[in-house]
Write a protein that holds these residues in place. Structure first.
Motif, PDB file in Angstrom:
ATOM      1  N   THR A   1       9.449   6.407  -5.340  1.00  0.00           N
ATOM      2  CA  THR A   1       9.401   5.265  -4.421  1.00  0.00           C
ATOM      3  C   THR A   1       8.471   4.171  -4.975  1.00  0.00           C
ATOM      4  O   THR A   1       8.782   2.971  -4.893  1.00  0.00           O
ATOM      5  N   VAL A   2       7.347   4.581  -5.532  1.00  0.00           N
ATOM      6  CA  VAL A   2       6.421   3.615  -6.135  1.00  0.00           C
ATOM      7  C   VAL A   2       7.119   2.852  -7.256  1.00  0.00           C
ATOM      8  O   VAL A   2       7.004   1.619  -7.367  1.00  0.00           O
ATOM      9  N   LYS A   3       7.864   3.573  -8.089  1.00  0.00           N
ATOM     10  CA  LYS A   3       8.586   2.944  -9.205  1.00  0.00           C
ATOM     11  C   LYS A   3       9.606   1.935  -8.685  1.00  0.00           C
ATOM     12  O   LYS A   3       9.709   0.811  -9.190  1.00  0.00           O
ATOM     13  N   GLU A   4      10.368   2.328  -7.674  1.00  0.00           N
ATOM     14  CA  GLU A   4      11.397   1.439  -7.107  1.00  0.00           C
ATOM     15  C   GLU A   4      10.759   0.216  -6.451  1.00  0.00           C
ATOM     16  O   GLU A   4      11.247  -0.910  -6.604  1.00  0.00           O
ATOM     17  N   THR A   5       9.675   0.435  -5.726  1.00  0.00           N
ATOM     18  CA  THR A   5       9.007  -0.674  -5.034  1.00  0.00           C
ATOM     19  C   THR A   5       8.381  -1.639  -6.032  1.00  0.00           C
ATOM     20  O   THR A   5       8.434  -2.860  -5.847  1.00  0.00           O
ATOM     21  N   THR A   6       7.781  -1.118  -7.102  1.00  0.00           N
ATOM     22  CA  THR A   6       7.207  -1.973  -8.147  1.00  0.00           C
ATOM     23  C   THR A   6       8.284  -2.849  -8.770  1.00  0.00           C
ATOM     24  O   THR A   6       8.075  -4.051  -9.017  1.00  0.00           O
ATOM     25  N   ALA A   7       9.466  -2.263  -8.997  1.00  0.00           N
ATOM     26  CA  ALA A   7      10.574  -3.033  -9.579  1.00  0.00           C
ATOM     27  C   ALA A   7      11.005  -4.168  -8.643  1.00  0.00           C
ATOM     28  O   ALA A   7      11.326  -5.276  -9.091  1.00  0.00           O
TER      29      ALA A   7
ATOM     30  N   LEU B   1      -0.404 -13.740  -6.234  1.00  0.00           N
ATOM     31  CA  LEU B   1      -0.477 -12.498  -6.997  1.00  0.00           C
ATOM     32  C   LEU B   1       0.326 -11.413  -6.279  1.00  0.00           C
ATOM     33  O   LEU B   1       0.544 -11.480  -5.072  1.00  0.00           O
ATOM     34  N   PHE B   2       0.747 -10.397  -7.050  1.00  0.00           N
ATOM     35  CA  PHE B   2       1.462  -9.265  -6.478  1.00  0.00           C
ATOM     36  C   PHE B   2       0.769  -7.981  -6.918  1.00  0.00           C
ATOM     37  O   PHE B   2       0.450  -7.808  -8.102  1.00  0.00           O
ATOM     38  N   GLY B   3       0.521  -7.089  -5.962  1.00  0.00           N
ATOM     39  CA  GLY B   3      -0.164  -5.849  -6.295  1.00  0.00           C
ATOM     40  C   GLY B   3       0.388  -4.679  -5.519  1.00  0.00           C
ATOM     41  O   GLY B   3       0.963  -4.837  -4.437  1.00  0.00           O
ATOM     42  N   ILE B   4       0.190  -3.478  -6.081  1.00  0.00           N
ATOM     43  CA  ILE B   4       0.602  -2.254  -5.398  1.00  0.00           C
ATOM     44  C   ILE B   4      -0.534  -1.243  -5.510  1.00  0.00           C
ATOM     45  O   ILE B   4      -1.160  -1.108  -6.562  1.00  0.00           O
ATOM     46  N   ALA B   5      -0.833  -0.588  -4.413  1.00  0.00           N
ATOM     47  CA  ALA B   5      -1.890   0.422  -4.383  1.00  0.00           C
ATOM     48  C   ALA B   5      -1.245   1.802  -4.411  1.00  0.00           C
ATOM     49  O   ALA B   5      -0.364   2.096  -3.599  1.00  0.00           O
ATOM     50  N   THR B   6      -1.662   2.635  -5.368  1.00  0.00           N
ATOM     51  CA  THR B   6      -1.050   3.962  -5.508  1.00  0.00           C
ATOM     52  C   THR B   6      -2.062   5.100  -5.383  1.00  0.00           C
ATOM     53  O   THR B   6      -1.672   6.252  -5.276  1.00  0.00           O
TER      54      THR B   6
ATOM     55  N   PHE C   1       0.858  -1.175   0.000  1.00  0.00           N
ATOM     56  CA  PHE C   1       0.000   0.000   0.000  1.00  0.00           C
ATOM     57  C   PHE C   1       0.898   1.230   0.000  1.00  0.00           C
ATOM     58  O   PHE C   1       1.513   1.564   1.017  1.00  0.00           O
ATOM     59  N   ALA C   2       0.992   1.868  -1.181  1.00  0.00           N
ATOM     60  CA  ALA C   2       1.945   2.964  -1.373  1.00  0.00           C
ATOM     61  C   ALA C   2       1.227   4.255  -1.757  1.00  0.00           C
ATOM     62  O   ALA C   2       1.773   5.095  -2.474  1.00  0.00           O
TER      63      ALA C   2
END
Length: 432
Positions: free
Chosen positions: A331-337, A360-365, A323-324
């Motif tokens: 930071t979102v870009k680095e964490t997604t990588a 599954l892998f997910g990121i909330a922006t 949860f970003a």
């Protein structure tokens, strides 16, 4: 029948991983080691419980069919996987059944089987190829109910081309040959119906995208697979679409395709490559977020998705979510990588086994995401804070569980969090 070299070993590895290498299955008169299960024919996993009225109705019918099919010389074995509330209920219920049972105390094995085969309701019967351990069908209940003598044993599903059939129809009713119409093309199977409000909203959006893509490429076609209640409704609805359709009369093909791609709700959109391999069995979300240009065609699943795009998949699969919403773009870009490293590894391992990744892998922006807000609330992650990220493993299939990580979200944190989860070192908390 002579088996390919290594088949026994592969089957045993599969059965060991499914049922537990040291598990002793229960028989009427003792036990049976997993290693002694049949090496040919069909093995059914029967998810059931005595407290469930539909189960109590289906079990005697299944027992009658089981006995008939075996009497007809077919190699069928079934293993009862119990959802009973206590061991006495399990023992009493198994006494009514003529097949094997997974011991009641193997609750972890039962949970893993339910998750692997996405069992969301009982009774459910999953049929496996005894020679390879691979899934024949997750809809064994219907397969055996419609064939109680075993005439269609071992109930292998039709291939994709067999299910679609030789003929498709245009919106004006003109017939075309499937091979000529679809050869060398990416194909979207569009499961929809006129009576369905979300379908009526999505269809014109999909039609607009289809026309844009068709103006620049000739290797894309859509096939409408109708859930309309009668042929007239199908014909009227198909006239609103610029693509082909499965003939309404091909109800068996429609049923096979729905089962093949586990379609449980509509609208649903499946993408298939020119070789007939599934690209994305749940492509509707990806298409919906790409309606302007279709620049992400053919909408293969991303290793790391936005939490909002994961949608209903979260009800069926375990997911590691970051949860970003309060983090910077960098930071979102680095964490997604970072997440992509783990996601791609999981996808490659699953593909090597001809399976779909179970994690599954997910990121909330976005702070405004409805799904993101709901998960934050259910997992008690608190309000969004600028510069701070949270991480959790959401495991809805495991009776609505989650695992929250406390601390900074780094590559090492993700690695150790996943390792602890896989080693069952984490304590689950129930959602809510």
């Amino acid at each position: 029948t002579r088996q390919a070299p290594g088949t026994d070993a592969n089957q045993q590895l599969t059965m060991d991983s499914l049922l537990g290498k040291d598990t002793q299955l229960l028989k009427k008169d003792g036990t049976l080691a997993v290693s002694d299960l049949p090496k040919e024919g069909v093995i059914g996993l029967y998810f059931s419980a005595h407290w469930c009225p539909p189960c109590r109705g289906f079990t005697p019918k299944l027992a009658e069919a089981y006995n008939k099919i075996r009497a007809n010389g077919k190699a069928l074995e079934i293993i009862f996987v119990s959802s009973d509330k206590d061991e006495k209920a399990f023992t009493d219920y198994h006494a009514e059944q003529p097949w094997l049972a997974l011991p009641f105390d193997k609750r972890d094995v039962k949970a893993n089987l339910s998750k692997k085969f996405k069992v969301q309701g009982i009774p459910s019967l999953v049929l496996l190829d005894a020679a390879t351990g691979k899934t024949i069908t997750k809809n064994g209940r219907e397969a055996i109910s419609s064939d109680t003598e075993g005439a269609k044993f071992p109930w292998k599903p039709l291939s994709l081309t067999e299910a679609i059939g030789d003929v498709l129809v245009k919106p004006d009713g003109t017939e075309v040959q499937r091979e000529a119409a679809l050869k060398g093309k990416y194909v979207g199977l569009y499961f929809s119906a006129h009576w369905c409000p979300p379908c009526k909203m999505f269809t014109p959006q999909l039609a607009g995208l289809y026309k844009k893509l068709s103006a620049t490429r000739s290797d894309f076609e859509i096939v409408f697979v109708s859930s309309d209640r009668d042929e007239e409704a199908f014909k009227e609805y198909h006239k609103e679409m610029p693509w082909l359709a499965l003939p309404y009369s091909n109800r068996d093909g429609k049923k096979e395709l729905s089962s093949m791609f586990e379609v449980e709700g509509i609208p649903s959109f499946v993408m298939i490559d020119p070789n007939g391999k599934t690209i994305n069995a749940e492509a509707r979300g990806a298409v919906s977020s790409d309606l302007e240009e279709g620049k992400h065609f053919p909408w293969a699943p991303k290793p790391v998705e936005e939490v909002e795009a994961l949608g209903g998949s979260l009800n069926e699969s375990t997911a590691l979510l970051v949860f970003a919403e309060g983090a910077s773009a960098e930071t979102v870009k680095e964490t997604t990588a970072v997440l992509e490293q783990f996601a791609k590894k999981a996808m490659a391992e699953a593909e090597a086994k001809d399976e779909v990744a179970s994690l599954l892998f997910g990121i909330a922006t976005s702070k405004d995401g409805r799904i993101t807000q709901q998960i934050r609330k259910l997992c008690k992650l608190g309000e969004v804070e600028d510069g701070k990220m949270r991480m959790a493993i959401l495991d809805i299939p495991d009776e609505g569980s989650f695992y929250a990580y406390e601390g900074a979200v780094t590559e090492e944190a993700v690695r150790s969090f996943l390792a602890d989860y896989e080693a069952k070192k984490l304590t689950a908390t129930k959602l809510g």
